[in-house]
Design a protein around this motif. Structure first.
Motif, short mmCIF file in Angstrom:
data_model
loop_
_atom_site.label_atom_id
_atom_site.label_comp_id
_atom_site.label_asym_id
_atom_site.label_seq_id
_atom_site.Cartn_x
_atom_site.Cartn_y
_atom_site.Cartn_z
N HIS A 58 6.16 65.58 48.49
CA HIS A 58 6.38 66.96 48.99
C HIS A 58 5.93 68.01 47.97
O HIS A 58 6.49 69.11 47.90
N ARG A 59 4.94 67.63 47.14
CA ARG A 59 4.37 68.56 46.14
C ARG A 59 5.41 69.14 45.20
O ARG A 59 5.29 70.26 44.70
N LYS A 60 6.48 68.36 44.97
CA LYS A 60 7.51 68.82 44.04
C LYS A 60 7.04 68.56 42.60
O LYS A 60 6.38 67.56 42.33
N LYS A 61 7.42 69.44 41.71
CA LYS A 61 7.02 69.32 40.31
C LYS A 61 7.64 68.07 39.67
O LYS A 61 8.82 67.80 39.85
N VAL A 62 6.81 67.32 38.93
CA VAL A 62 7.29 66.14 38.19
C VAL A 62 7.00 66.37 36.71
O VAL A 62 5.84 66.42 36.30
N GLU A 63 8.06 66.51 35.94
CA GLU A 63 7.90 66.63 34.49
C GLU A 63 7.83 65.24 33.89
O GLU A 63 8.55 64.34 34.31
N HIS A 64 6.98 65.07 32.88
CA HIS A 64 6.84 63.74 32.28
C HIS A 64 6.48 63.85 30.80
O HIS A 64 6.03 64.89 30.32
N ASN A 65 6.66 62.71 30.12
CA ASN A 65 6.34 62.62 28.68
C ASN A 65 5.06 61.82 28.43
O ASN A 65 4.88 61.26 27.36
N GLY A 66 4.22 61.75 29.45
CA GLY A 66 2.97 61.01 29.30
C GLY A 66 2.85 59.92 30.34
O GLY A 66 3.85 59.42 30.89
N VAL A 67 1.61 59.54 30.62
CA VAL A 67 1.31 58.48 31.59
C VAL A 67 0.42 57.46 30.89
O VAL A 67 -0.54 57.82 30.20
N LYS A 68 0.74 56.18 31.06
CA LYS A 68 -0.09 55.13 30.45
C LYS A 68 -0.27 53.98 31.42
O LYS A 68 0.52 53.79 32.36
N ILE A 69 -1.34 53.21 31.21
CA ILE A 69 -1.56 51.98 31.97
C ILE A 69 -1.70 50.84 30.97
O ILE A 69 -2.37 50.97 29.94
N GLU A 70 -1.05 49.72 31.28
CA GLU A 70 -1.13 48.52 30.43
C GLU A 70 -1.72 47.37 31.23
O GLU A 70 -1.46 47.23 32.42
N LEU A 71 -2.49 46.55 30.54
CA LEU A 71 -2.94 45.28 31.11
C LEU A 71 -2.17 44.19 30.36
O LEU A 71 -2.29 44.06 29.14
N LEU A 72 -1.37 43.42 31.09
CA LEU A 72 -0.49 42.43 30.48
C LEU A 72 -0.78 41.03 31.02
O LEU A 72 -0.92 40.83 32.22
#
Length: 301
Positions: A58-72
């Motif tokens: 719903h286009r609501k604001k999302v505050e975050h401390n960073g986004v990462k992707i891991e290959l495990l």
């Protein structure tokens, strides 16, 4: 009540896709819930390229401390369920701390990834590869999404592939020789061999050839061994006579086999055996077991 349900839903959706997802081969993967899904197939030294799409609800604001992707690459032993041992761990930072208001796309690339072990779902152990996207947040839980994929590695045909010759004997009662045309087989191969009856003084009523898989996990006092009979093939029904020979021709393609795995990351091994079973008229059983090596040959189709 509806408000409460909504409160536990993540404030955004995460989608992970591979750049060549439409053309890359898909293979079935059995999930923990018993369902089978189709996932992308890779082999070691391939690059894993794609994109992550994050879409706020719903286009609501999302505050975050960073986004990462891991290959495990992970191994899970079922007697230690829930604890994953990471043998491969790569990470790419996708975004610095900030706010998300609308759909955002992040490309990612893991170049020529070393994936030495194959994906495996066994009786007591699982080896899996996943992409894991994490949106880090303060005070509330992180938002995490997974995408599993399968790794298979291929081996050229062995340069030396000796025949197997063995004997089964009970003194003055039974003497049988059997031979298989080779000791190493690819997963779609055919086992060809012959059994010779040199001395038969007990009344045999039937003879079977079994393919057995032995999976051993853990070490020391925590070693668990599971043996499964994957195939049972009747070679003979009735009593043989001295001098008789019986041909063997067993196609491996109908069975769900894996390559032989030797001590994968000091966690588990998988071995295969041909087991010859003879049953006499008093239902006594005689066995002769021989280890064979399985390998995955690159399919040309």
């Amino acid at each position: 009540m509806n408000y409460l349900v909504g409160a536990f839903k993540p404030p955004c959706n995460i989608f992970i896709s591979f750049a060549d997802g439409r053309s890359r081969k898909q293979v079935p993967l059995k999930k923990e819930n018993g369902k089978t899904v189709m996932v992308a197939l890779f082999q070691s030294q391939e690059s894993i390229v794609g994109e992550v799409v994050i879409e706020p609800v719903h286009r609501k604001k999302v505050e975050h401390n960073g986004v990462k992707i891991e290959l495990l690459g992970q191994i899970e032993l079922y007697f230690d369920r829930g604890n994953f041992y990471d043998f491969t761990s790569l990470v790419r930072e996708l975004d610095i701390p900030g706010e998300l208001y609308e759909r955002k796309t992040y490309p990612f690339e893991f170049s020529t990834v070393e994936m030495p072990y194959e994906s495996y779902n066994g009786v007591n152990v699982r080896l899996r590869y996943i992409l894991k996207v994490t949106i880090s947040r303060n005070y509330v839980g992180n938002i995490v999404e997974y995408q599993e994929f399968v790794v298979r590695n291929y081996t050229p045909p062995p340069s030396i592939n000796n025949i197997i010759k063995m004997e089964v004997g009970i003194e003055d009662c039974l003497h049988i020789e059997f031979e298989y045309s080779k000791s190493k087989y690819h997963l779609k191969d055919v086992i060809i061999g012959k059994i010779y009856f040199l001395l038969v003084r007990i009344k045999l009523k039937n003879m079977d050839l079994e393919i057995r898989r032995r999976e051993s996990t853990g070490s020391g006092p925590n070693t668990y061994v599971e043996t499964e009979t994957l195939a049972k093939f009747e070679l003979m029904d009735g009593a043989p006579v001295r001098g008789e020979s019986i041909p063997i021709r067993l196609f491996l393609s109908p069975y769900e086999l894996t390559p032989t795995y030797q001590n994968i990351n000091n966690k588990f091994s998988v071995k295969y055996y041909l087991n010859l079973v003879l049953v006499d008229e008093e239902d006594r059983r005689y066995f002769k077991q021989q280890e064979i090596t399985m390998y995955r040959l690159l399919e040309t189709s």
